[in-house]
Design a protein around this motif. Sequence first.
Motif, PDB file in Angstrom:
ATOM      1  N   ALA A  48      38.004  -6.734   4.595  1.00  0.00           N
ATOM      2  CA  ALA A  48      37.455  -5.377   4.462  1.00  0.00           C
ATOM      3  C   ALA A  48      38.245  -4.364   5.289  1.00  0.00           C
ATOM      4  N   MET A  49      38.974  -4.855   6.294  1.00  0.00           N
ATOM      5  CA  MET A  49      39.790  -3.980   7.145  1.00  0.00           C
ATOM      6  C   MET A  49      41.262  -4.052   6.753  1.00  0.00           C
ATOM      7  N   GLU A  50      41.532  -4.508   5.533  1.00  0.00           N
ATOM      8  CA  GLU A  50      42.900  -4.619   5.016  1.00  0.00           C
ATOM      9  C   GLU A  50      43.769  -5.512   5.904  1.00  0.00           C
ATOM     10  N   ARG A  51      43.155  -6.568   6.424  1.00  0.00           N
ATOM     11  CA  ARG A  51      43.801  -7.572   7.277  1.00  0.00           C
ATOM     12  C   ARG A  51      44.284  -7.002   8.606  1.00  0.00           C
ATOM     13  N   LEU A  52      43.799  -5.836   8.987  1.00  0.00           N
ATOM     14  CA  LEU A  52      44.110  -5.256  10.290  1.00  0.00           C
ATOM     15  C   LEU A  52      42.947  -5.538  11.242  1.00  0.00           C
TER      16      LEU A  52
ATOM     17  N   GLN B  17      34.382   1.036  16.742  1.00  0.00           N
ATOM     18  CA  GLN B  17      33.029   1.567  16.641  1.00  0.00           C
ATOM     19  C   GLN B  17      32.963   2.774  15.713  1.00  0.00           C
ATOM     20  N   ALA B  18      33.971   3.633  15.765  1.00  0.00           N
ATOM     21  CA  ALA B  18      33.950   4.859  14.971  1.00  0.00           C
ATOM     22  C   ALA B  18      33.988   4.587  13.476  1.00  0.00           C
ATOM     23  N   ARG B  19      34.483   3.405  13.079  1.00  0.00           N
ATOM     24  CA  ARG B  19      34.612   3.073  11.663  1.00  0.00           C
ATOM     25  C   ARG B  19      33.644   1.975  11.225  1.00  0.00           C
ATOM     26  N   ALA B  20      32.754   1.567  12.116  1.00  0.00           N
ATOM     27  CA  ALA B  20      31.931   0.393  11.848  1.00  0.00           C
ATOM     28  C   ALA B  20      31.062   0.545  10.604  1.00  0.00           C
TER      29      ALA B  20
ATOM     30  N   LEU C  12      31.379  -1.783   7.365  1.00  0.00           N
ATOM     31  CA  LEU C  12      30.234  -2.571   6.899  1.00  0.00           C
ATOM     32  C   LEU C  12      30.052  -2.430   5.395  1.00  0.00           C
ATOM     33  N   GLU C  13      30.165  -1.226   4.888  1.00  0.00           N
ATOM     34  CA  GLU C  13      30.059  -1.016   3.438  1.00  0.00           C
ATOM     35  C   GLU C  13      31.134  -1.804   2.699  1.00  0.00           C
ATOM     36  N   ARG C  14      32.334  -1.803   3.253  1.00  0.00           N
ATOM     37  CA  ARG C  14      33.433  -2.518   2.601  1.00  0.00           C
ATOM     38  C   ARG C  14      33.220  -4.031   2.635  1.00  0.00           C
TER      39      ARG C  14
ATOM     40  N   ALA D 219      24.155  -6.229  11.713  1.00  0.00           N
ATOM     41  CA  ALA D 219      24.472  -6.265  10.283  1.00  0.00           C
ATOM     42  C   ALA D 219      25.733  -7.078  10.002  1.00  0.00           C
ATOM     43  N   PHE D 220      26.628  -7.186  10.988  1.00  0.00           N
ATOM     44  CA  PHE D 220      27.868  -7.947  10.795  1.00  0.00           C
ATOM     45  C   PHE D 220      27.664  -9.442  10.997  1.00  0.00           C
ATOM     46  N   GLU D 221      26.516  -9.859  11.504  1.00  0.00           N
ATOM     47  CA  GLU D 221      26.308 -11.267  11.836  1.00  0.00           C
ATOM     48  C   GLU D 221      26.356 -12.172  10.607  1.00  0.00           C
ATOM     49  N   LYS D 222      26.002 -11.635   9.450  1.00  0.00           N
ATOM     50  CA  LYS D 222      25.928 -12.472   8.245  1.00  0.00           C
ATOM     51  C   LYS D 222      27.279 -12.690   7.571  1.00  0.00           C
ATOM     52  N   PHE D 223      28.330 -12.031   8.067  1.00  0.00           N
ATOM     53  CA  PHE D 223      29.625 -12.099   7.388  1.00  0.00           C
ATOM     54  C   PHE D 223      30.639 -12.882   8.213  1.00  0.00           C
TER      55      PHE D 223
END
Length: 210
Positions: free
Chosen positions: A36-40, A181-184, A188-190, A24-28
């Motif tokens: 989406a991770m607040e630049r972290l 992994q725990a937040r993936a 993805l939603e973000r 699902a992350f391949e398209k981004f």
Amino acid sequence: MATTLELTVRTAHWTRPPRDLVKAFEKFPVANIGDAMERLGLVDGNINPVWAGAHCVGSALTVLGAAGDNAAVIEALNYIQPGDVVVINGFGHEHRALVGEQLSQRFEAAGATGAVIDGYIRDRATITDIKFPVFARGTTPAGPFKNGPGVIGEPVAIGGIVCSAGDIVAADDDGVVIIPQARAAEILERVIAVAAHEAEMTAEITREYS
């Protein structure tokens, strides 16, 4: 005479994320994921693609070895599963290449989607020709030592970011991001929301200047 040291290989409690979540992350682009991770989670910008246009997404197979030594990297070939990205903490060592054309081809044959190396590589031309995505700090013609020790499957530092085995790694021309992994699923939603907002801004610019 030098003695080869035994490698420590720890894989307990190491699980890979579901394939559909990884894909699902391949398209981004990495930039959207970073937003989406607040630049972290963004790896040091000095770790760059070996060839222009390289990109990959996969589950992290983590490797730690002594600076300038790739015995653990070679051992990691026994643990690669299709869809993995080989993530190597080489301590940013400049004087020995940890990966070259042979290992790149073996990674690809084993099903890895790419390699991210906090260190140096060699055989840039061949890696470019085979189009295997490799991200590293630079190139040197000097080959590595192969004495060990090393650890496979435990958290490593990669460009100032902690990467655990099974985290999702995304990399493109802009650089590399580590998705815990725990937040993936949450991330993805973000990133879907970030991408939608970017599309809206692009459409607005198009309307304004058309």
